[in-house]
Write a protein that holds these residues in place. Structure first.
Motif, PDB file in Angstrom:
ATOM      1  N   LEU A   1       0.799  -1.228   0.000  1.00 28.08           N
ATOM      2  CA  LEU A   1       0.000   0.000   0.000  1.00 28.08           C
ATOM      3  C   LEU A   1       0.828   1.273   0.000  1.00 28.08           C
ATOM      4  O   LEU A   1       0.361   2.323   0.389  1.00 28.08           O
ATOM      5  N   LYS A   2       2.090   1.198  -0.425  1.00 27.49           N
ATOM      6  CA  LYS A   2       2.873   2.413  -0.609  1.00 27.49           C
ATOM      7  C   LYS A   2       2.398   3.105  -1.884  1.00 27.49           C
ATOM      8  O   LYS A   2       1.748   2.509  -2.735  1.00 27.49           O
ATOM      9  N   VAL A   3       2.750   4.374  -2.033  1.00 23.61           N
ATOM     10  CA  VAL A   3       2.316   5.109  -3.218  1.00 23.61           C
ATOM     11  C   VAL A   3       3.041   4.537  -4.426  1.00 23.61           C
ATOM     12  O   VAL A   3       4.238   4.591  -4.537  1.00 23.61           O
ATOM     13  N   LYS A   4       2.333   3.960  -5.315  1.00 26.03           N
ATOM     14  CA  LYS A   4       2.905   3.344  -6.507  1.00 26.03           C
ATOM     15  C   LYS A   4       1.791   3.075  -7.498  1.00 26.03           C
ATOM     16  O   LYS A   4       0.619   3.106  -7.153  1.00 26.03           O
ATOM     17  N   ASN A   5       2.167   2.783  -8.719  1.00 27.39           N
ATOM     18  CA  ASN A   5       1.187   2.423  -9.744  1.00 27.39           C
ATOM     19  C   ASN A   5       1.269   0.922  -9.980  1.00 27.39           C
ATOM     20  O   ASN A   5       2.284   0.424 -10.445  1.00 27.39           O
ATOM     21  N   LEU A   6       0.197   0.218  -9.620  1.00 28.44           N
ATOM     22  CA  LEU A   6       0.165  -1.222  -9.838  1.00 28.44           C
ATOM     23  C   LEU A   6      -0.323  -1.484 -11.250  1.00 28.44           C
ATOM     24  O   LEU A   6      -1.348  -0.965 -11.661  1.00 28.44           O
TER      25      LEU A   6
ATOM     26  N   GLN B   1      -5.800  -8.330  -6.799  1.00 25.66           N
ATOM     27  CA  GLN B   1      -5.087  -7.209  -7.402  1.00 25.66           C
ATOM     28  C   GLN B   1      -6.023  -6.037  -7.636  1.00 25.66           C
ATOM     29  O   GLN B   1      -5.689  -4.881  -7.344  1.00 25.66           O
ATOM     30  N   ALA B   2      -7.213  -6.325  -8.175  1.00 28.82           N
ATOM     31  CA  ALA B   2      -8.184  -5.254  -8.407  1.00 28.82           C
ATOM     32  C   ALA B   2      -8.609  -4.613  -7.085  1.00 28.82           C
ATOM     33  O   ALA B   2      -8.718  -3.393  -6.983  1.00 28.82           O
ATOM     34  N   PHE B   3      -8.832  -5.444  -6.081  1.00 31.26           N
ATOM     35  CA  PHE B   3      -9.289  -4.950  -4.779  1.00 31.26           C
ATOM     36  C   PHE B   3      -8.241  -4.039  -4.133  1.00 31.26           C
ATOM     37  O   PHE B   3      -8.545  -2.908  -3.735  1.00 31.26           O
ATOM     38  N   PHE B   4      -7.007  -4.529  -4.032  1.00 30.00           N
ATOM     39  CA  PHE B   4      -5.986  -3.749  -3.335  1.00 30.00           C
ATOM     40  C   PHE B   4      -5.521  -2.544  -4.143  1.00 30.00           C
ATOM     41  O   PHE B   4      -5.130  -1.525  -3.573  1.00 30.00           O
TER      42      PHE B   4
ATOM     43  N   GLU C   1      -5.980   1.096  -2.523  1.00 26.09           N
ATOM     44  CA  GLU C   1      -4.881   2.052  -2.425  1.00 26.09           C
ATOM     45  C   GLU C   1      -5.244   3.382  -3.065  1.00 26.09           C
ATOM     46  O   GLU C   1      -4.969   4.454  -2.500  1.00 26.09           O
ATOM     47  N   ASP C   2      -5.853   3.332  -4.239  1.00 21.34           N
ATOM     48  CA  ASP C   2      -6.262   4.571  -4.905  1.00 21.34           C
ATOM     49  C   ASP C   2      -7.253   5.366  -4.043  1.00 21.34           C
ATOM     50  O   ASP C   2      -7.144   6.594  -3.919  1.00 21.34           O
ATOM     51  N   GLU C   3      -8.214   4.665  -3.455  1.00 19.88           N
ATOM     52  CA  GLU C   3      -9.219   5.325  -2.621  1.00 19.88           C
ATOM     53  C   GLU C   3      -8.580   5.951  -1.382  1.00 19.88           C
ATOM     54  O   GLU C   3      -8.917   7.065  -0.978  1.00 19.88           O
ATOM     55  N   ILE C   4      -7.658   5.225  -0.779  1.00 17.01           N
ATOM     56  CA  ILE C   4      -6.961   5.729   0.408  1.00 17.01           C
ATOM     57  C   ILE C   4      -6.146   6.972   0.055  1.00 17.01           C
ATOM     58  O   ILE C   4      -6.128   7.953   0.813  1.00 17.01           O
TER      59      ILE C   4
END
Length: 236
Positions: A72-77, A97-100, A104-107
């Motif tokens: 959950l670090k700032v990154k682009n999955l 993968q879709a969930f996390f 992360e984007d929402e957070i």
């Protein structure tokens, strides 16, 4: 799509928080809240597969793969797969993968908005303090400015209370949705994920906000006494 309503048979406990979130969120800030319903729909999409119900193994392929938990670090999955009504994510790895990725984007959206609002409130409080000192240093009566300052102080408290509500609802959303992920996938990752989010995202503890609230309340008390004293002096 952000804010889309959940489609399907809701669970009583999940629906209870989902409805509470919709009812208690601030309308003008709606797009900055964690999209709990959409995250819940992603989880629901995995369970919609009758061939892979919880606790089952595929006799031909063996055990279900254990999903990796992003840090959950700032990154682009890469490879984020959007989930829709007609696009169920029936593979645990793809669903995870879709969930996390979405979580992360929402957070990150909630965090960015929280920081912006916090800076804005702090700037307004600093401005109010400057006005207070300017009025206090001036011996002439300025009832209009004193009244305006008093209104500004109360407005600041109101803004802080709204932001406190914002962070508390989003904090609960993170904990509830990760708990739901752990429960539905039988992977006990809830505590790990929440700890990581608390470590990396300031809105989860909101210590700066609570300190700012104390500072604003002290200023309001001082300003109220100042306004009362000047009102009494004017009458006398």
């Amino acid at each position: 799509a952000r804010g889309r309503k959940y489609l399907g048979e809701p669970e009583p406990d999940a629906m209870k928080f989902g409805q509470k979130l919709l009812q208690m969120r601030i309308p003008d800030w709606a797009q900055f809240y964690i999209d709990y319903q959409e995250l819940k729909y992603i989880l629901k999409s995995h369970l919609s597969n009758p061939e892979h119900s919880e606790g089952e193994e595929d006799e031909e392929k063996g055990p279900r793969p254990k999903a990796e938990v992003p840090d959950l670090k700032v990154k682009n999955l890469s490879g984020m797969q959007k989930c829709g009504k007609n696009q169920p994510l029936r593979d645990l790895g793809a669903m995870s993968q879709a969930f996390f990725t979405m979580l992360e984007d929402e957070i990150n959206v909630a965090e960015a908005f929280y920081k912006t609002q916090l800076q804005s409130i702090q700037a307004q409080l600093n401005k109010a303090k400057i006005i207070y000192h300017n009025i206090n240093d001036n011996n002439t009566q300025q009832p209009a400015r004193i009244k305006a300052l008093n209104a500004l102080a109360h407005h600041l408290i109101h803004d802080i209370q709204m932001l406190v509500s914002f962070v508390e609802l989003n904090r609960i959303a993170v904990r509830k949705i990760t708990k739901k992920y752990s429960k539905r996938t039988k992977q006990p990752v809830e505590k790990t994920v929440v700890r990581e989010v608390e470590r990396l995202r300031t809105f989860m503890h909101a210590l700066d906000l609570y300190r700012l609230r104390d500072e604003a309340e002290q200023f309001l008390m001082k300003q109220s006494k100042f306004a009362y004293r000047h009102a009494y002096t004017a009458v006398v």
